[in-house]
Design an enzyme around this catalytic site. Structure first.
Site, PDB file in Angstrom:
ATOM      1  N   SER A   1      65.577  42.863  26.156  1.00 23.00           N
ATOM      2  CA  SER A   1      66.405  44.017  26.510  1.00 23.00           C
ATOM      3  C   SER A   1      65.617  44.982  27.416  1.00 23.00           C
ATOM      4  O   SER A   1      65.225  44.605  28.519  1.00 23.00           O
ATOM      5  CB  SER A   1      66.909  44.697  25.227  1.00 23.00           C
ATOM      6  OG  SER A   1      67.935  45.617  25.518  1.00 23.00           O
TER       7      SER A   1
ATOM      8  N   ASP B   1      76.849  38.827  23.715  1.00 20.25           N
ATOM      9  CA  ASP B   1      76.044  40.054  23.689  1.00 20.25           C
ATOM     10  C   ASP B   1      76.946  41.247  23.982  1.00 20.25           C
ATOM     11  O   ASP B   1      77.609  41.299  25.018  1.00 20.25           O
ATOM     12  CB  ASP B   1      74.936  39.941  24.743  1.00 20.25           C
ATOM     13  CG  ASP B   1      73.893  41.038  24.648  1.00 20.25           C
ATOM     14  OD1 ASP B   1      74.264  42.200  24.436  1.00 20.25           O
ATOM     15  OD2 ASP B   1      72.702  40.718  24.825  1.00 20.25           O
TER      16      ASP B   1
ATOM     17  N   HIS C   1      72.984  40.204  20.857  1.00 18.42           N
ATOM     18  CA  HIS C   1      71.804  40.892  21.373  1.00 18.42           C
ATOM     19  C   HIS C   1      70.677  40.981  20.341  1.00 18.42           C
ATOM     20  O   HIS C   1      69.643  41.577  20.613  1.00 18.42           O
ATOM     21  CB  HIS C   1      72.202  42.314  21.799  1.00 18.42           C
ATOM     22  CG  HIS C   1      71.254  42.980  22.744  1.00 18.42           C
ATOM     23  ND1 HIS C   1      71.092  42.581  24.057  1.00 18.42           N
ATOM     24  CD2 HIS C   1      70.419  44.040  22.586  1.00 18.42           C
ATOM     25  CE1 HIS C   1      70.214  43.358  24.655  1.00 18.42           C
ATOM     26  NE2 HIS C   1      69.777  44.247  23.782  1.00 18.42           N
TER      27      HIS C   1
END
Length: 280
Positions: free
Chosen positions: A149, A225, A258
């Site tokens: 991320s 995600d 995620h």
């Protein structure tokens, strides 16, 4: 003088040692913490290092305890260094939002008050932490970098800016175009000011277009995600790579989100990807 390391904890793990250290950081003007996995030596040659950068709200412990990377790192003989995501301490500037301030350093050098006093994570990751590792541990000169991320943004950006330092880079659900997504716009506006030309040096899409040297890269992205549509956009970097002939592989993984469940599912591939370049 090398910084003094204070050992906070140590655990035997897959024949090696998982350790956590604290140290004074002159670059960040605060006390910092990092975790390191030291595998059992495979030979007399010092092992290579994989630096791992985490995402928003995380610190050095998230990847260490959730990703399940140490088993494969032990097999391959790769040292893992898990960095924190921002400066820390009571006098470090912060914000009420999860996406600014502590836990959200974005791996850049802030130029705007009050952030510029502590938020110099680019210098910390690219210079201070590697020097600290080299001074205190038996490691080789070859290194790679990975991240998730916000940390994926950091890993790709740092590799693009330091192609001689890293043999390879990989990212899981990375922010590839921070200049043009809400997380990046908010952070860059506060840390770097309103002059968007100053933002470009931290944007992987822009950096890849300028690249004079290439670093092999791997990206994994889950198609479930929750941040994919608004914040991540791996297709933007993939398009740049195709235009520039850059060695980037983007894999879209069906059904994954995620979370660290996603990271744990694909991290072995990333370690083996890096091993093919670290030992190549």
């Amino acid at each position: 003088m090398p910084s003094t390391l204070e050992l906070l904890e140590e655990h035997r793990l897959f024949g090696g040692w998982q350790q956590r250290y604290q140290h004074a950081s002159p670059v960040l003007n605060c006390t910092m913490t990092f975790s390191i996995f030291l595998p059992e030596p495979k030979s007399d040659a010092p092992p290579p290092v994989l630096y791992v950068l985490s995402g928003l709200t995380c610190n050095d412990e998230n990847f260490t305890t959730k990703a399940g990377a140490q088993r494969v790192a032990a097999e391959l003989g790769i040292v893992l260094v898990m960095a924190d995501t921002s400066p820390r301490g009571d006098d470090v500037a912060d914000d009420d939002g999860y996406d600014l301030g502590k836990g959200a350093g974005f791996y850049l050098n802030a130029t705007q008050a009050p952030w510029d006093r502590h938020y110099r994570m680019y210098d910390y990751i690219s210079e201070e932490l590697p020097a600290l590792i080299a001074d205190n541990f038996n490691v080789g000169k070859r290194a790679a970098i990975a991240g998730h991320s916000m940390g994926g943004h950091g890993a790709l950006m740092l590799a693009l800016r330091n192609p001689k330092r890293f043999t390879s880079a990989s990212a899981l659900a990375p922010i590839v175009n921070p200049c043009d997504v809400p997380w990046g716009i908010k952070a860059f506006s506060h840390y770097l000011g309103d002059d968007r030309s100053q933002w470009l040096q931290y944007d992987s899409c822009w950096l890849m277009r300028q690249a004079q040297q290439q670093v092999p890269m791997l990206i994994d992205q889950g198609d479930s995600d929750q941040f994919l549509a608004d914040q991540l956009h791996p297709e933007r970097l993939q398009q740049v790579a195709e235009e520039m002939g850059y060695p980037l592989t983007v894999r879209i993984q069906p059904g994954y989100d995620h979370s660290y469940y996603f990271i744990a599912s694909v991290i072995e591939d990333h370690l083996r990807f890096h091993a093919s370049h670290l030992f190549g």
